[in-house]
Structures are given as C-alpha cells and as structure tokens.
Design a protein around this motif. Structure first.
Motif, mmCIF file in Angstrom:
data_model
loop_
_atom_site.group_PDB
_atom_site.id
_atom_site.type_symbol
_atom_site.label_atom_id
_atom_site.label_comp_id
_atom_site.label_asym_id
_atom_site.label_seq_id
_atom_site.Cartn_x
_atom_site.Cartn_y
_atom_site.Cartn_z
ATOM 1 N N GLY A 50 0.822 -1.216 0.000
ATOM 2 C CA GLY A 50 0.000 0.000 0.000
ATOM 3 C C GLY A 50 0.852 1.261 0.000
ATOM 4 O O GLY A 50 0.642 2.161 -0.813
ATOM 5 N N ARG A 51 1.837 1.299 0.873
ATOM 6 C CA ARG A 51 2.669 2.500 0.981
ATOM 7 C C ARG A 51 3.499 2.743 -0.273
ATOM 8 O O ARG A 51 3.815 3.880 -0.616
ATOM 9 N N MET A 95 -6.072 5.222 7.468
ATOM 10 C CA MET A 95 -5.345 4.341 8.387
ATOM 11 C C MET A 95 -6.269 3.711 9.416
ATOM 12 O O MET A 95 -7.402 4.094 9.603
ATOM 13 N N GLN A 96 -5.684 2.779 10.131
ATOM 14 C CA GLN A 96 -6.392 1.954 11.095
ATOM 15 C C GLN A 96 -7.123 2.748 12.184
ATOM 16 O O GLN A 96 -8.285 2.533 12.443
ATOM 17 N N ASP A 97 -6.402 3.654 12.814
ATOM 18 C CA ASP A 97 -6.961 4.278 13.999
ATOM 19 C C ASP A 97 -7.009 5.795 13.848
ATOM 20 O O ASP A 97 -5.986 6.455 13.828
ATOM 21 N N MET A 163 -12.713 10.475 9.112
ATOM 22 C CA MET A 163 -11.561 10.121 8.266
ATOM 23 C C MET A 163 -11.994 9.878 6.818
ATOM 24 O O MET A 163 -11.314 10.272 5.879
ATOM 25 N N ILE A 164 -13.133 9.215 6.668
ATOM 26 C CA ILE A 164 -13.620 8.927 5.314
ATOM 27 C C ILE A 164 -13.985 10.243 4.611
ATOM 28 O O ILE A 164 -13.676 10.434 3.435
ATOM 29 N N ALA A 165 -14.586 11.161 5.367
ATOM 30 C CA ALA A 165 -14.923 12.468 4.791
ATOM 31 C C ALA A 165 -13.661 13.213 4.354
ATOM 32 O O ALA A 165 -13.592 13.786 3.264
ATOM 33 N N GLU A 179 -6.567 -1.436 6.967
ATOM 34 C CA GLU A 179 -7.247 -1.891 8.189
ATOM 35 C C GLU A 179 -8.075 -0.762 8.800
ATOM 36 O O GLU A 179 -7.954 -0.483 9.997
ATOM 37 N N PRO A 180 -8.950 -0.145 8.000
ATOM 38 C CA PRO A 180 -9.628 1.062 8.499
ATOM 39 C C PRO A 180 -10.603 0.788 9.631
ATOM 40 O O PRO A 180 -10.992 1.706 10.336
#
Ligand code: ATP
Ligand code: MG
Length: 278
Positions: A50-51, A95-97, A163-165, A179-180
């Motif tokens: 991904g990165r 990202m995850q968190d 985050m999605i916004a 891993e959202p």
C-alpha cells in the motif's frame, strides 16, 4: 478501459542491521474502478504494498518493479513534486486508527476543510461549507454540531466517518484503506464498511482494502489478493472464494474468530461460552 493502477513484479526489501528482509516479492495486480482486497496475516507485506503506491517507504527500503504505473505516471520514476500532487488528492490513504491520524487540537470539521484546502485554491468559507456537506454525506446525523467537536469527543465509529470524509473531499481516484475498521467493534465495523461501500459505488473510485480478515472483506470487495510471506498466493474474484485452491486461503476461510472479535462479542454472550474454544 479504466485501469488506474498496474503493478508488475513488485519487489520491496528492507536492509536491517546488515540483513536484507524481502518484504514483498513478485507482486502483480491491476486496479480499475473496483474494490480490491489485500488480505494476509500480520507481516505478510500488505501495508508495504500500500505504501509503495504513494512512495511512502522508509529510507532503508529498496523498491523494484517491472511496472508500477498510476494511469500513465511511472511511480518508480516520479519526482517528489509529482508525488506530493498525487498523495491525498489523487490517491488517498486511510489508516487503522483515527486517533493517530487526526489532529487532537483541531475541530474535526476544520480538519476536513483543511484536507480540501491543501489541494484546491478556494476560500476558507467555501472549504468549510464543503466540509459540512461531506459530514452529511458520511451520514453523521447532526453535522453542524459534530463539525465543532474535537477528536477526543467523537466515538471510534464517528472518527472513522470523519476520516472517510477527509479522504473523499479532494475527490481521489484511488483510496487505499489500511485496516480502516480493525480498531472498531464488529457492528460498527460493518456500518463503516457499508458506508464506504455506498460512497465508492456512487463514484469512479478504485479501492484497495487491506485487512487480515478474509471473512470481513468477502462481502464488500470484488477481487481478493491473498498474501503470504510477501507473495500473492491467490488472486480471485470474491464471489469465487469458495473455490480458492491455495491451502492458506482455505485456512483463512475456515479461521476461527480472532481475539479482537471475541473481546467485542463477550458482552453479548448469553450462554455457554464453549463455542469460543471449538
Ligand atoms: P500487519 O497486518 O501487521 O499490518 P502487514 O501485512 O501490513 O502486517 P508489513 O507491515 O507490510 O506487513 O510488513 C511486511 C514485512 O516487512 C514484515 O516482515 C516487516 O517486519 C517488514 N518491514 C516493514 N517495514 C519495515 C522497515 N521499515 N524496516 C524493516 N522491515 C520492515
Ligand atoms: Mg499492515
């Protein structure tokens, strides 16, 4: 043809205390306007792949590939200036968190507006109005109130909506979601995934969804790449997963609930918990 990404024989290694770690070997895939899952156990190389699409690898990394194309841009040769224009605007990563990705001292609405201002020359007022519309779009009930909250005042699920916004407001062509939802309760995970699914279906976006949970992604994604020790061991339509031939994929399909799931399910356990151990 709407191919957004073309990756051929991607190899990524890290030099670490004089040793070479081959984190990604011979990975090939392409991405169009679809939802592609990359699944595999911890350390299998998912995030490293991904990165690499944003050239966000650390200094000790060596990246080689026969092809690493974003549209007609050769990412292997792209300058830092080109990458700055791509990152966040044309390819977004979530990202995850959210706790680690949001600025703790800035109102969440303003952070969404900033994500727009970073890439488009508009007034602050216009960006703020756009952010408010975005909050509505990610199905936050009282957008005006939520706009003014600080990250510690929002729940995990709402934080992920924020985050999605932020990710969608610059209208990217590709979204990489690493891993959202893994920091969220199972039921909230599903809500966030349903939302992401809806938003992506109504736009011309390619999604790369990184997860270690095959069961979670199979309903949301079109294709699944299964990685094991840096390699793609299976590349299959989600609808055909039942016929997966690789033993590792079959194992993932049969995998018992993970520790995280068990923890989240405990409060609703009614009877004999012996099913946990079967
Ligand atoms: P997880 O599910 O835990 O997030 P992952 O599939 O995303 O795992 P990566 O983070 O891509 O796995 O790591 C792949 C391999 O590369 C691992 O062996 C990891 O230790 C190694 N690795 C990742 N980053 C570095 C680094 N900066 N230096 C050295 N090795 C690294
Ligand atoms: Mg990872």
């Amino acid at each position: 043809q709407n191919t957004k990404l073309e990756v051929k024989n991607l190899q990524i290694s890290f030099s670490h205390e004089g040793n070479q770690v081959n984190a990604v070997r011979d990975v090939s895939f392409s991405l169009g306007q679809e939802k592609l899952a990359i699944v595999g156990e911890s350390g299998s190389g998912k995030s490293t792949v991904g990165r690499s699409l944003l050239k966000l690898h650390p200094k000790n990394a060596t990246v080689e590939a026969e092809k690493l194309l974003f549209g007609d841009i050769d990412l292997l040769k792209a300058s830092e200036k080109t990458m700055r224009d791509i990152r966040g605007r044309r390819i977004s990563m979530i990202m995850q968190d959210p706790k680690y990705s949001l600025n703790p001292v800035m109102k969440v609405g303003d952070q969404i507006a900033e994500a727009y201002l970073a890439h488009y020359k508009v007034s602050k007022k216009i960006a703020q109005e756009k952010a408010l519309v975005m909050l509505e779009k990610v199905q936050i009930r009282d957008p005006k109130r939520v706009y003014s909250l600080y990250p510690h005042e929002v729940s995990g699920g709402m934080g992920q909506r924020v985050m999605i916004a932020m990710m969608l407001i610059p209208e990217p062509e590709i979204i990489i979601a690493d891993e959202p939802t893994s920091a969220l309760d199972v039921s909230v995970q599903r809500q966030v995934l349903n939302l992401l699914d809806e938003l992506i279906n109504e736009s011309n976006i390619g999604l790369i969804f990184i997860s270690h949970d095959l069961d979670l992604v199979r309903n949301y994604c079109d294709r699944v790449l299964v990685m094991y020790a840096g390699r793609v061991v299976e590349s299959i339509k989600a609808s055909e997963l039942e016929n997966a031939h690789h033993p590792y994929t079959q194992g993932l399909l049969k995998a018992p609930p993970r520790i995280g799931d068990i923890r989240h399910r405990l409060p609703t356990l009614e009877r004999d918990p012996s099913w946990l151990y079967n």
